[in-house]
Write a protein that holds these residues in place. Structure first.
Motif, PDB file in Angstrom:
ATOM      1  N   ALA A 161       0.829  -1.198   0.000  1.00  0.00           N
ATOM      2  CA  ALA A 161       0.000   0.000   0.000  1.00  0.00           C
ATOM      3  C   ALA A 161       0.868   1.254   0.000  1.00  0.00           C
ATOM      4  N   ALA A 162       0.434   2.266  -0.744  1.00  0.00           N
ATOM      5  CA  ALA A 162       1.192   3.516  -0.812  1.00  0.00           C
ATOM      6  C   ALA A 162       1.380   4.136   0.572  1.00  0.00           C
ATOM      7  N   ASP A 163       0.392   3.974   1.449  1.00  0.00           N
ATOM      8  CA  ASP A 163       0.520   4.530   2.805  1.00  0.00           C
ATOM      9  C   ASP A 163       1.688   3.899   3.558  1.00  0.00           C
ATOM     10  N   ASP A 164       1.931   2.628   3.319  1.00  0.00           N
ATOM     11  CA  ASP A 164       3.092   1.982   3.937  1.00  0.00           C
ATOM     12  C   ASP A 164       4.389   2.483   3.316  1.00  0.00           C
ATOM     13  N   VAL A 165       4.372   2.716   2.016  1.00  0.00           N
ATOM     14  CA  VAL A 165       5.586   3.166   1.327  1.00  0.00           C
ATOM     15  C   VAL A 165       6.025   4.526   1.853  1.00  0.00           C
ATOM     16  N   PHE A 166       5.124   5.488   1.911  1.00  0.00           N
ATOM     17  CA  PHE A 166       5.560   6.827   2.336  1.00  0.00           C
ATOM     18  C   PHE A 166       6.003   6.826   3.792  1.00  0.00           C
ATOM     19  N   ALA A 167       5.380   5.993   4.621  1.00  0.00           N
ATOM     20  CA  ALA A 167       5.800   5.926   6.019  1.00  0.00           C
ATOM     21  C   ALA A 167       7.217   5.371   6.135  1.00  0.00           C
ATOM     22  N   ILE A 168       7.522   4.348   5.338  1.00  0.00           N
ATOM     23  CA  ILE A 168       8.861   3.758   5.376  1.00  0.00           C
ATOM     24  C   ILE A 168       9.894   4.724   4.790  1.00  0.00           C
ATOM     25  N   VAL A 169       9.541   5.388   3.696  1.00  0.00           N
ATOM     26  CA  VAL A 169      10.461   6.358   3.085  1.00  0.00           C
ATOM     27  C   VAL A 169      10.823   7.450   4.092  1.00  0.00           C
ATOM     28  N   ALA A 170       9.831   7.972   4.785  1.00  0.00           N
ATOM     29  CA  ALA A 170      10.096   9.018   5.778  1.00  0.00           C
ATOM     30  C   ALA A 170      10.974   8.490   6.901  1.00  0.00           C
ATOM     31  N   ASP A 171      10.712   7.280   7.350  1.00  0.00           N
ATOM     32  CA  ASP A 171      11.493   6.673   8.422  1.00  0.00           C
ATOM     33  C   ASP A 171      12.948   6.464   8.005  1.00  0.00           C
ATOM     34  N   VAL A 172      13.145   5.973   6.797  1.00  0.00           N
ATOM     35  CA  VAL A 172      14.499   5.734   6.288  1.00  0.00           C
ATOM     36  C   VAL A 172      15.260   7.052   6.138  1.00  0.00           C
ATOM     37  N   ALA A 173      14.566   8.086   5.689  1.00  0.00           N
ATOM     38  CA  ALA A 173      15.216   9.384   5.480  1.00  0.00           C
ATOM     39  C   ALA A 173      15.763   9.965   6.775  1.00  0.00           C
ATOM     40  N   LEU A 174      15.123   9.656   7.895  1.00  0.00           N
ATOM     41  CA  LEU A 174      15.550  10.200   9.175  1.00  0.00           C
ATOM     42  C   LEU A 174      16.576   9.318   9.880  1.00  0.00           C
ATOM     43  N   ALA A 175      16.815   8.134   9.314  1.00  0.00           N
ATOM     44  CA  ALA A 175      17.794   7.213   9.898  1.00  0.00           C
ATOM     45  C   ALA A 175      19.159   7.415   9.248  1.00  0.00           C
ATOM     46  N   ALA A 176      20.155   6.725   9.761  1.00  0.00           N
ATOM     47  CA  ALA A 176      21.498   6.807   9.186  1.00  0.00           C
ATOM     48  C   ALA A 176      21.525   6.147   7.812  1.00  0.00           C
ATOM     49  N   PRO A 177      22.337   6.657   6.886  1.00  0.00           N
ATOM     50  CA  PRO A 177      22.439   6.035   5.566  1.00  0.00           C
ATOM     51  C   PRO A 177      22.901   4.582   5.661  1.00  0.00           C
ATOM     52  N   ARG A 178      22.326   3.739   4.817  1.00  0.00           N
ATOM     53  CA  ARG A 178      22.729   2.330   4.796  1.00  0.00           C
ATOM     54  C   ARG A 178      23.912   2.096   3.863  1.00  0.00           C
ATOM     55  N   ASN A 179      24.109   3.019   2.910  1.00  0.00           N
ATOM     56  CA  ASN A 179      25.079   2.803   1.836  1.00  0.00           C
ATOM     57  C   ASN A 179      24.829   1.444   1.177  1.00  0.00           C
ATOM     58  N   GLY A 180      23.558   1.200   0.927  1.00  0.00           N
ATOM     59  CA  GLY A 180      23.142  -0.053   0.326  1.00  0.00           C
ATOM     60  C   GLY A 180      21.654  -0.024   0.033  1.00  0.00           C
ATOM     61  N   ILE A 181      21.101  -1.199  -0.177  1.00  0.00           N
ATOM     62  CA  ILE A 181      19.708  -1.353  -0.613  1.00  0.00           C
ATOM     63  C   ILE A 181      18.888  -2.031   0.478  1.00  0.00           C
ATOM     64  N   ILE A 182      17.688  -1.506   0.726  1.00  0.00           N
ATOM     65  CA  ILE A 182      16.714  -2.233   1.526  1.00  0.00           C
ATOM     66  C   ILE A 182      15.505  -2.494   0.638  1.00  0.00           C
ATOM     67  N   GLU A 183      14.827  -3.597   0.885  1.00  0.00           N
ATOM     68  CA  GLU A 183      13.654  -3.940   0.085  1.00  0.00           C
ATOM     69  C   GLU A 183      12.418  -3.912   0.963  1.00  0.00           C
ATOM     70  N   ILE A 184      11.311  -3.428   0.384  1.00  0.00           N
ATOM     71  CA  ILE A 184      10.049  -3.364   1.105  1.00  0.00           C
ATOM     72  C   ILE A 184       8.964  -4.010   0.255  1.00  0.00           C
ATOM     73  N   ALA A 185       7.969  -4.578   0.931  1.00  0.00           N
ATOM     74  CA  ALA A 185       6.904  -5.295   0.233  1.00  0.00           C
ATOM     75  C   ALA A 185       5.668  -5.340   1.110  1.00  0.00           C
ATOM     76  N   GLY A 186       4.552  -5.727   0.517  1.00  0.00           N
ATOM     77  CA  GLY A 186       3.333  -5.916   1.279  1.00  0.00           C
ATOM     78  C   GLY A 186       3.410  -7.177   2.122  1.00  0.00           C
ATOM     79  N   PRO A 187       2.474  -7.353   3.057  1.00  0.00           N
ATOM     80  CA  PRO A 187       2.525  -8.505   3.951  1.00  0.00           C
ATOM     81  C   PRO A 187       2.024  -9.804   3.325  1.00  0.00           C
ATOM     82  N   GLU A 188       1.446  -9.739   2.122  1.00  0.00           N
ATOM     83  CA  GLU A 188       0.854 -10.928   1.523  1.00  0.00           C
ATOM     84  C   GLU A 188       1.474 -11.218   0.155  1.00  0.00           C
ATOM     85  N   ARG A 189       1.835 -12.490  -0.048  1.00  0.00           N
ATOM     86  CA  ARG A 189       2.431 -12.921  -1.318  1.00  0.00           C
ATOM     87  C   ARG A 189       1.549 -13.990  -1.960  1.00  0.00           C
TER      88      ARG A 189
END
Length: 251
Positions: A161-189
């Motif tokens: 859901a887009a609401d989950d995406v923007f929440a995670i983006v904001a959270d990541v922006a305020l955290a320390a840089p990873r200098n790498g990749i994180i992956e995000i997905a919905g709870p159901e596959r």
């Protein structure tokens, strides 16, 4: 903290800007309409002054192979040059799960090029690769439609859901840089065709979804794990059924 959000008026950008401003950050919602253009560099230098974080959510106006590659390479270079000059301490970019596993998809190739520019820029960074948004299921169905039939590959799908995406983006922006990749997905596959069939049924769309292993996803061939994280991923909180009950699911 001063944060510049490139593409700050779009689906994810506008909500990311809102949540960061709620936390009292100085946030610039950058877009060509606001006089900040990552292609022409109009207003870019001025916007970066004093910025500590840049979130790149810009998207190409054209999905044609050459145009989209030109957009992401040009925009990416211009942003990174401006950030380096301003001393930006964290570059966050939203990308797509599976970009490096679907080489016949021109849009994905362009995102890979963007990711390489970021990784080699010398600016601390975090790349967030996301699965497809639930909000785009209608468009996906339309892309595979042939009359009253929608042909889709059975590869696994894990939309978020887009609401989950923007929440995670904001959270990541305020955290320390990873200098790498994180992956995000919905709870159901589940298989791609099954998720779209559930969506169409929920919104009252009578079209039949047909399982077709040869069906393409925006020009790219879909294998079983092309569109889902292969390893650890940060999962959203909003399940498919919960999202379907929301008004925007039927928009």
């Amino acid at each position: 903290m001063k944060i510049v959000v490139i593409g700050g008026t779009g689906l994810i950008g506008s909500k990311t800007v809102a949540i960061l401003r709620q936390d009292s950050h100085d946030v610039i919602a950058a877009s060509p309409q606001s006089g900040i253009n990552s292609i022409t560099v109009e207003g870019l230098k001025e916007a970066m002054v004093g910025a500590q974080v840049v979130i790149d959510l810009a998207n190409s106006p054209s999905f044609e192979d050459k145009a989209v590659l030109h957009f992401f390479e040009t925009s990416g270079r211009n942003l990174l040059v401006a950030e380096a000059a301003a001393g930006v301490r964290h570059h966050v970019a939203l990308s797509i799960v599976g970009t490096d596993r679907t080489p016949d998809n021109g849009y994905f190739r362009a995102k890979v090029a963007q990711e390489k520019l970021i990784a080699t820029s010398g600016i601390p960074y975090t790349i967030i690769r996301s699965t497809q948004f639930l909000e785009f299921l209608g468009g996906i169905a339309a892309s595979g439609a042939e009359g009253n039939v929608v042909r889709l590959a059975p590869g696994l799908f894990q939309p978020i859901a887009a609401d989950d995406v923007f929440a995670i983006v904001a959270d990541v922006a305020l955290a320390a840089p990873r200098n790498g990749i994180i992956e995000i997905a919905g709870p159901e596959r589940a298989p791609f065709n099954e998720i779209v069939a559930r969506y169409l049924k929920a919104v009252g769309d009578p079209r039949e979804v047909v399982r077709d292993p040869e069906a393409r996803y925006f020009g790219g061939r879909v294998e079983e794990h092309s569109l889902v994280p292969l390893g650890e991923a940060r999962l959203g909180r909003i399940g498919f059924d919960e999202w379907l009950r929301r008004p925007q699911a039927r928009a």
